[in-house]
Design a protein around this motif. Structure first.
Motif, short mmCIF file in Angstrom:
data_model
loop_
_atom_site.label_atom_id
_atom_site.label_comp_id
_atom_site.label_asym_id
_atom_site.label_seq_id
_atom_site.Cartn_x
_atom_site.Cartn_y
_atom_site.Cartn_z
N THR A 20 31.10 -40.73 22.76
CA THR A 20 31.60 -40.76 21.38
C THR A 20 32.98 -41.42 21.31
N GLN A 23 33.04 -45.01 19.63
CA GLN A 23 33.02 -45.03 18.17
C GLN A 23 34.37 -44.59 17.60
N SER A 26 37.02 -47.23 18.12
CA SER A 26 36.73 -48.42 17.32
C SER A 26 37.15 -48.22 15.88
N GLN A 27 36.84 -47.04 15.33
CA GLN A 27 37.23 -46.74 13.95
C GLN A 27 38.74 -46.76 13.81
N ALA A 30 40.03 -50.33 14.06
CA ALA A 30 39.71 -51.08 12.83
C ALA A 30 40.71 -50.72 11.74
N VAL A 36 37.59 -54.91 17.58
CA VAL A 36 37.05 -54.61 18.90
C VAL A 36 35.89 -55.58 19.16
N TYR A 37 35.94 -56.28 20.26
CA TYR A 37 34.92 -57.30 20.54
C TYR A 37 33.91 -56.89 21.60
N PHE A 38 34.28 -55.93 22.44
CA PHE A 38 33.35 -55.47 23.47
C PHE A 38 33.53 -53.98 23.73
N HIS A 39 32.41 -53.29 23.91
CA HIS A 39 32.41 -51.97 24.53
C HIS A 39 31.71 -52.15 25.87
N SER A 40 32.22 -51.49 26.91
CA SER A 40 31.39 -51.44 28.10
C SER A 40 31.60 -50.14 28.84
N THR A 41 30.61 -49.80 29.63
CA THR A 41 30.68 -48.58 30.42
C THR A 41 30.39 -48.94 31.87
N LEU B 14 32.58 -51.76 15.14
CA LEU B 14 33.49 -51.29 14.08
C LEU B 14 33.52 -49.76 14.02
N LEU B 18 27.29 -44.46 15.61
CA LEU B 18 27.40 -43.87 16.94
C LEU B 18 26.24 -44.38 17.77
N HIS B 39 26.63 -50.40 30.68
CA HIS B 39 26.34 -50.40 29.25
C HIS B 39 27.29 -51.42 28.65
N THR B 41 28.30 -53.39 24.66
CA THR B 41 28.01 -53.60 23.24
C THR B 41 28.67 -54.91 22.81
#
Lengths: 388, 388
Positions: A20, A23, A26-27, A30, A36-41, B14, B18, B39, B41
């Motif tokens: 979580t 998200q 990112s909020q 913003a 935000v251009y990338f999420h990664s894990t 953004l 979720l 992972h 995004t």
């Protein structure tokens, strides 16, 4: 200003934890106007993490890592970051190590502090994984710093327009031109069962300018789709129904069959609903429909429990029983079993009884049991909203 | 065998959505014995998505994308994948395009099909974003294919033990030794309001060996916490109640006040619940409690609507009204308003009336309105489960 978020932890990759933080961050970003251009894990693997951090600092201006800062052997973030940036470690407060030259982010709710490294104008921000530690650390230390440093570049404001009663494709057709809006205004469409949302996003220098842009798009959407719109942002359909009942000073009783109490439960999710909600009767059996709701046995025999006639008797009689201004009823087949010849799963009748009489609408919904239940509750609440 | 998951959609970056697909897919892949290593995004940007797909196919054996397959202008996955793999597009069923040589994954719940491309022994699997479409497509088509192709390399098996009625810390204390188990067996604890889950994971050569390891841990947990366990894996509390009623051939009626229909709605979420669920009455007003549930005005005057006495009359009378074997009732203060002297928000009475008489329990729950409603429904359903 490009940001990216790297979550660290094998438990996330195994699906043991729902991520979580991405998200939430990112909020928040913003809201400060940072895209935000990338999420990664990445798992607890130093080599893959070092690669991700190096790639992140090449392509983004701000890299935020979450997790892996604790004291256990799995927690590799600290050393990996120091290694990736060729920095030594120094001893901070409470025996915690941090990279040389890093600014410490105090953690009042956990053991591991976070830190910020400024590397050639790019920021690497390391935060712990647990949301209850991360969230206040971000709010207290990181957000003010980012706002101060990048806040002059404007903000991103978002408004969500929420609709029911019209499908995604029909909404899409009505606002196609807006969906193709060029920046700084963008409009996106999101659909769930019996719910379509249009998100209007505006990038602007300040809040007021963003609001003007959004208001203009909102007015266009409202002109074309007004009757399907039940609320904006966090407003719910049950909340809109509640406001309508309060404003018109009317009370409500509900008789449910296939929704099994879902409509009443949604109505009573709204604080203060006891001011207008009087009674709900969930008559699952024919016997209960006859005894508690006064449906005539002849009606059930001739037309069946799932019929326009039964729905109307249910609505009128629950109104009388409760002494309320409005009686609302639903009867239908939620499935998977229960279908008969001419009466498929998803067939639903919704009836409304008021001071001026009673009317009934027929619906045919698709989906599994819980989806049919939810779609029916949406249609019933929306029928109520429109009638108020 | 390395897999990675790429989620596609600017709305995720953004923070408007979720991302639950990553967790869901990771769990499923772990169950087949396929490790997930990344992972990520990516927004609705063809260039960044093409890069992510190329990188993915270099470093992983299986790349699964989610989202971006719909018919709107934002949906860029199809063309970007075809471009990244230098494949043309062909027209499939229902006017949907898919890359040349790709295997179609049928989507029974949405418009956009998924597809699988085998590129030099590596798999690219494209699935739609909405979980209700993605989940059955994965289960029906992707999982069997992956199991057939990679199933021999050992597996990770997971079993979730689900409990209510005991807090996270108390559960933690009871199974501390198991929570510290060394591989190949690990046990994790996860808590939500009125729900604690223990996840037992075992890595083994095959399903049978993993099952033996898990059964052993399950037996230990059951010996210590058995009475709080209502189900395993996807079993729900309302499902357990339904099974108990069916087995004992008993029927149920429910009288609700503060839960406003939530208990009846959860009971009727279970397919086939019409076999045992007879009637629900949601008596929000005192008037409805008197007229529909036959609660004596003297009881309401003397003890109040939120009292042991009112709860018991509600349970007995709804049982009589429905002619059911069991009557269950709740009355309480969900908040935020409604508290009086000596009766705080969160005070709840739950009563059970059966062939042997009636009893009532008092609870004090914490949380916001919807949390109190949910906790009350958990306690009521669990009381029912235990009594069966």
């Amino acid at each position: 200003m490009k940001a990216e978020i790297i979550s660290i932890g094998t438990e996330i990759l195994l699906g043991q934890i729902l991520n979580t933080n991405q998200q939430w961050l990112s909020q928040k970003l913003a809201g400060i106007g940072i895209g935000v251009y990338f999420h990664s894990t990445i798992g607890d693997n130093p080599e893959r993490l070092a690669n991700a951090i190096k790639t992140g600092l090449e392509r983004s201006d701000i890299v935020i890592t979450t997790g892996g800062l604790g004291p256990t052997v799995d927690d590799i973030t600290l050393e990996t970051i120091a290694g990736a940036l060729s920095l030594g470690l120094r001893l901070g407060k409470r025996q915690a190590h941090i990279p040389e030259g890093a600014k410490v982010i105090e953690n009042r709710l956990g053991t591991a502090p976070g830190f910020i490294v400024d590397k050639g104008g790019k920021l690497l921000i390391a935060l712990p994984g647990p949301p209850r530690e991360l969230n206040p650390m971000f709010e207290r230390t990181v957000a003010p710093l980012l706002r101060k440093r990048f806040g002059s570049e404007g903000i991103l404001k978002i408004r969500t327009i929420r609709m029911t009663g019209l499908g995604e494709e029909a909404v899409d057709r009505k606002v196609k031109d807006l969906l193709e809006s060029p920046p700084p205004l963008t409009v996106g469409i999101y659909a769930k069962p019996a719910l379509v949302e249009l998100k209007i996003m505006a990038k602007a220098k300040n809040d007021k300018q963003a609001k003007t842009l959004i208001d203009r798009a909102d007015a266009k959407i409202t002109a074309r789709l007004g009757k399907y719109i039940f609320g904006r942002d966090s407003e719910t359909l049950e909340g809109a129904v509640g406001s309508g009942l309060l404003l018109s000073r009317r009370t409500l009783a509900v008789a449910e069959s296939c929704t099994g109490g879902l409509i009443a439960s949604r109505i009573t999710d709204v604080p203060g609903s006891s001011k207008y909600f009087r009674l709900g009767i969930i008559a699952y059996s024919n016997d209960a429909k006859i005894k508690l709701l006064g449906v005539r046995p002849g009606t059930l025999d001739k037309f069946g429990a799932v019929s326009r006639q039964t729905a109307m008797e249910m609505a009128e009689n629950v109104r009388t029983a409760a002494g309320s201004d409005i009686g609302l009823s639903v009867t239908g087949i939620a499935g998977p079993s229960g279908a008969t010849k001419g009466k498929p799963v998803g067939l639903v009748y919704i009836a409304f009884a008021g001071e001026k009489g009673c009317y009934c609408s027929e619906f045919r919904f698709r989906g599994e049991r819980e989806v049919v239940k939810f779609k029916t509750s949406q249609a019933a609440l929306d029928l109520l909203r429109v009638s108020l």
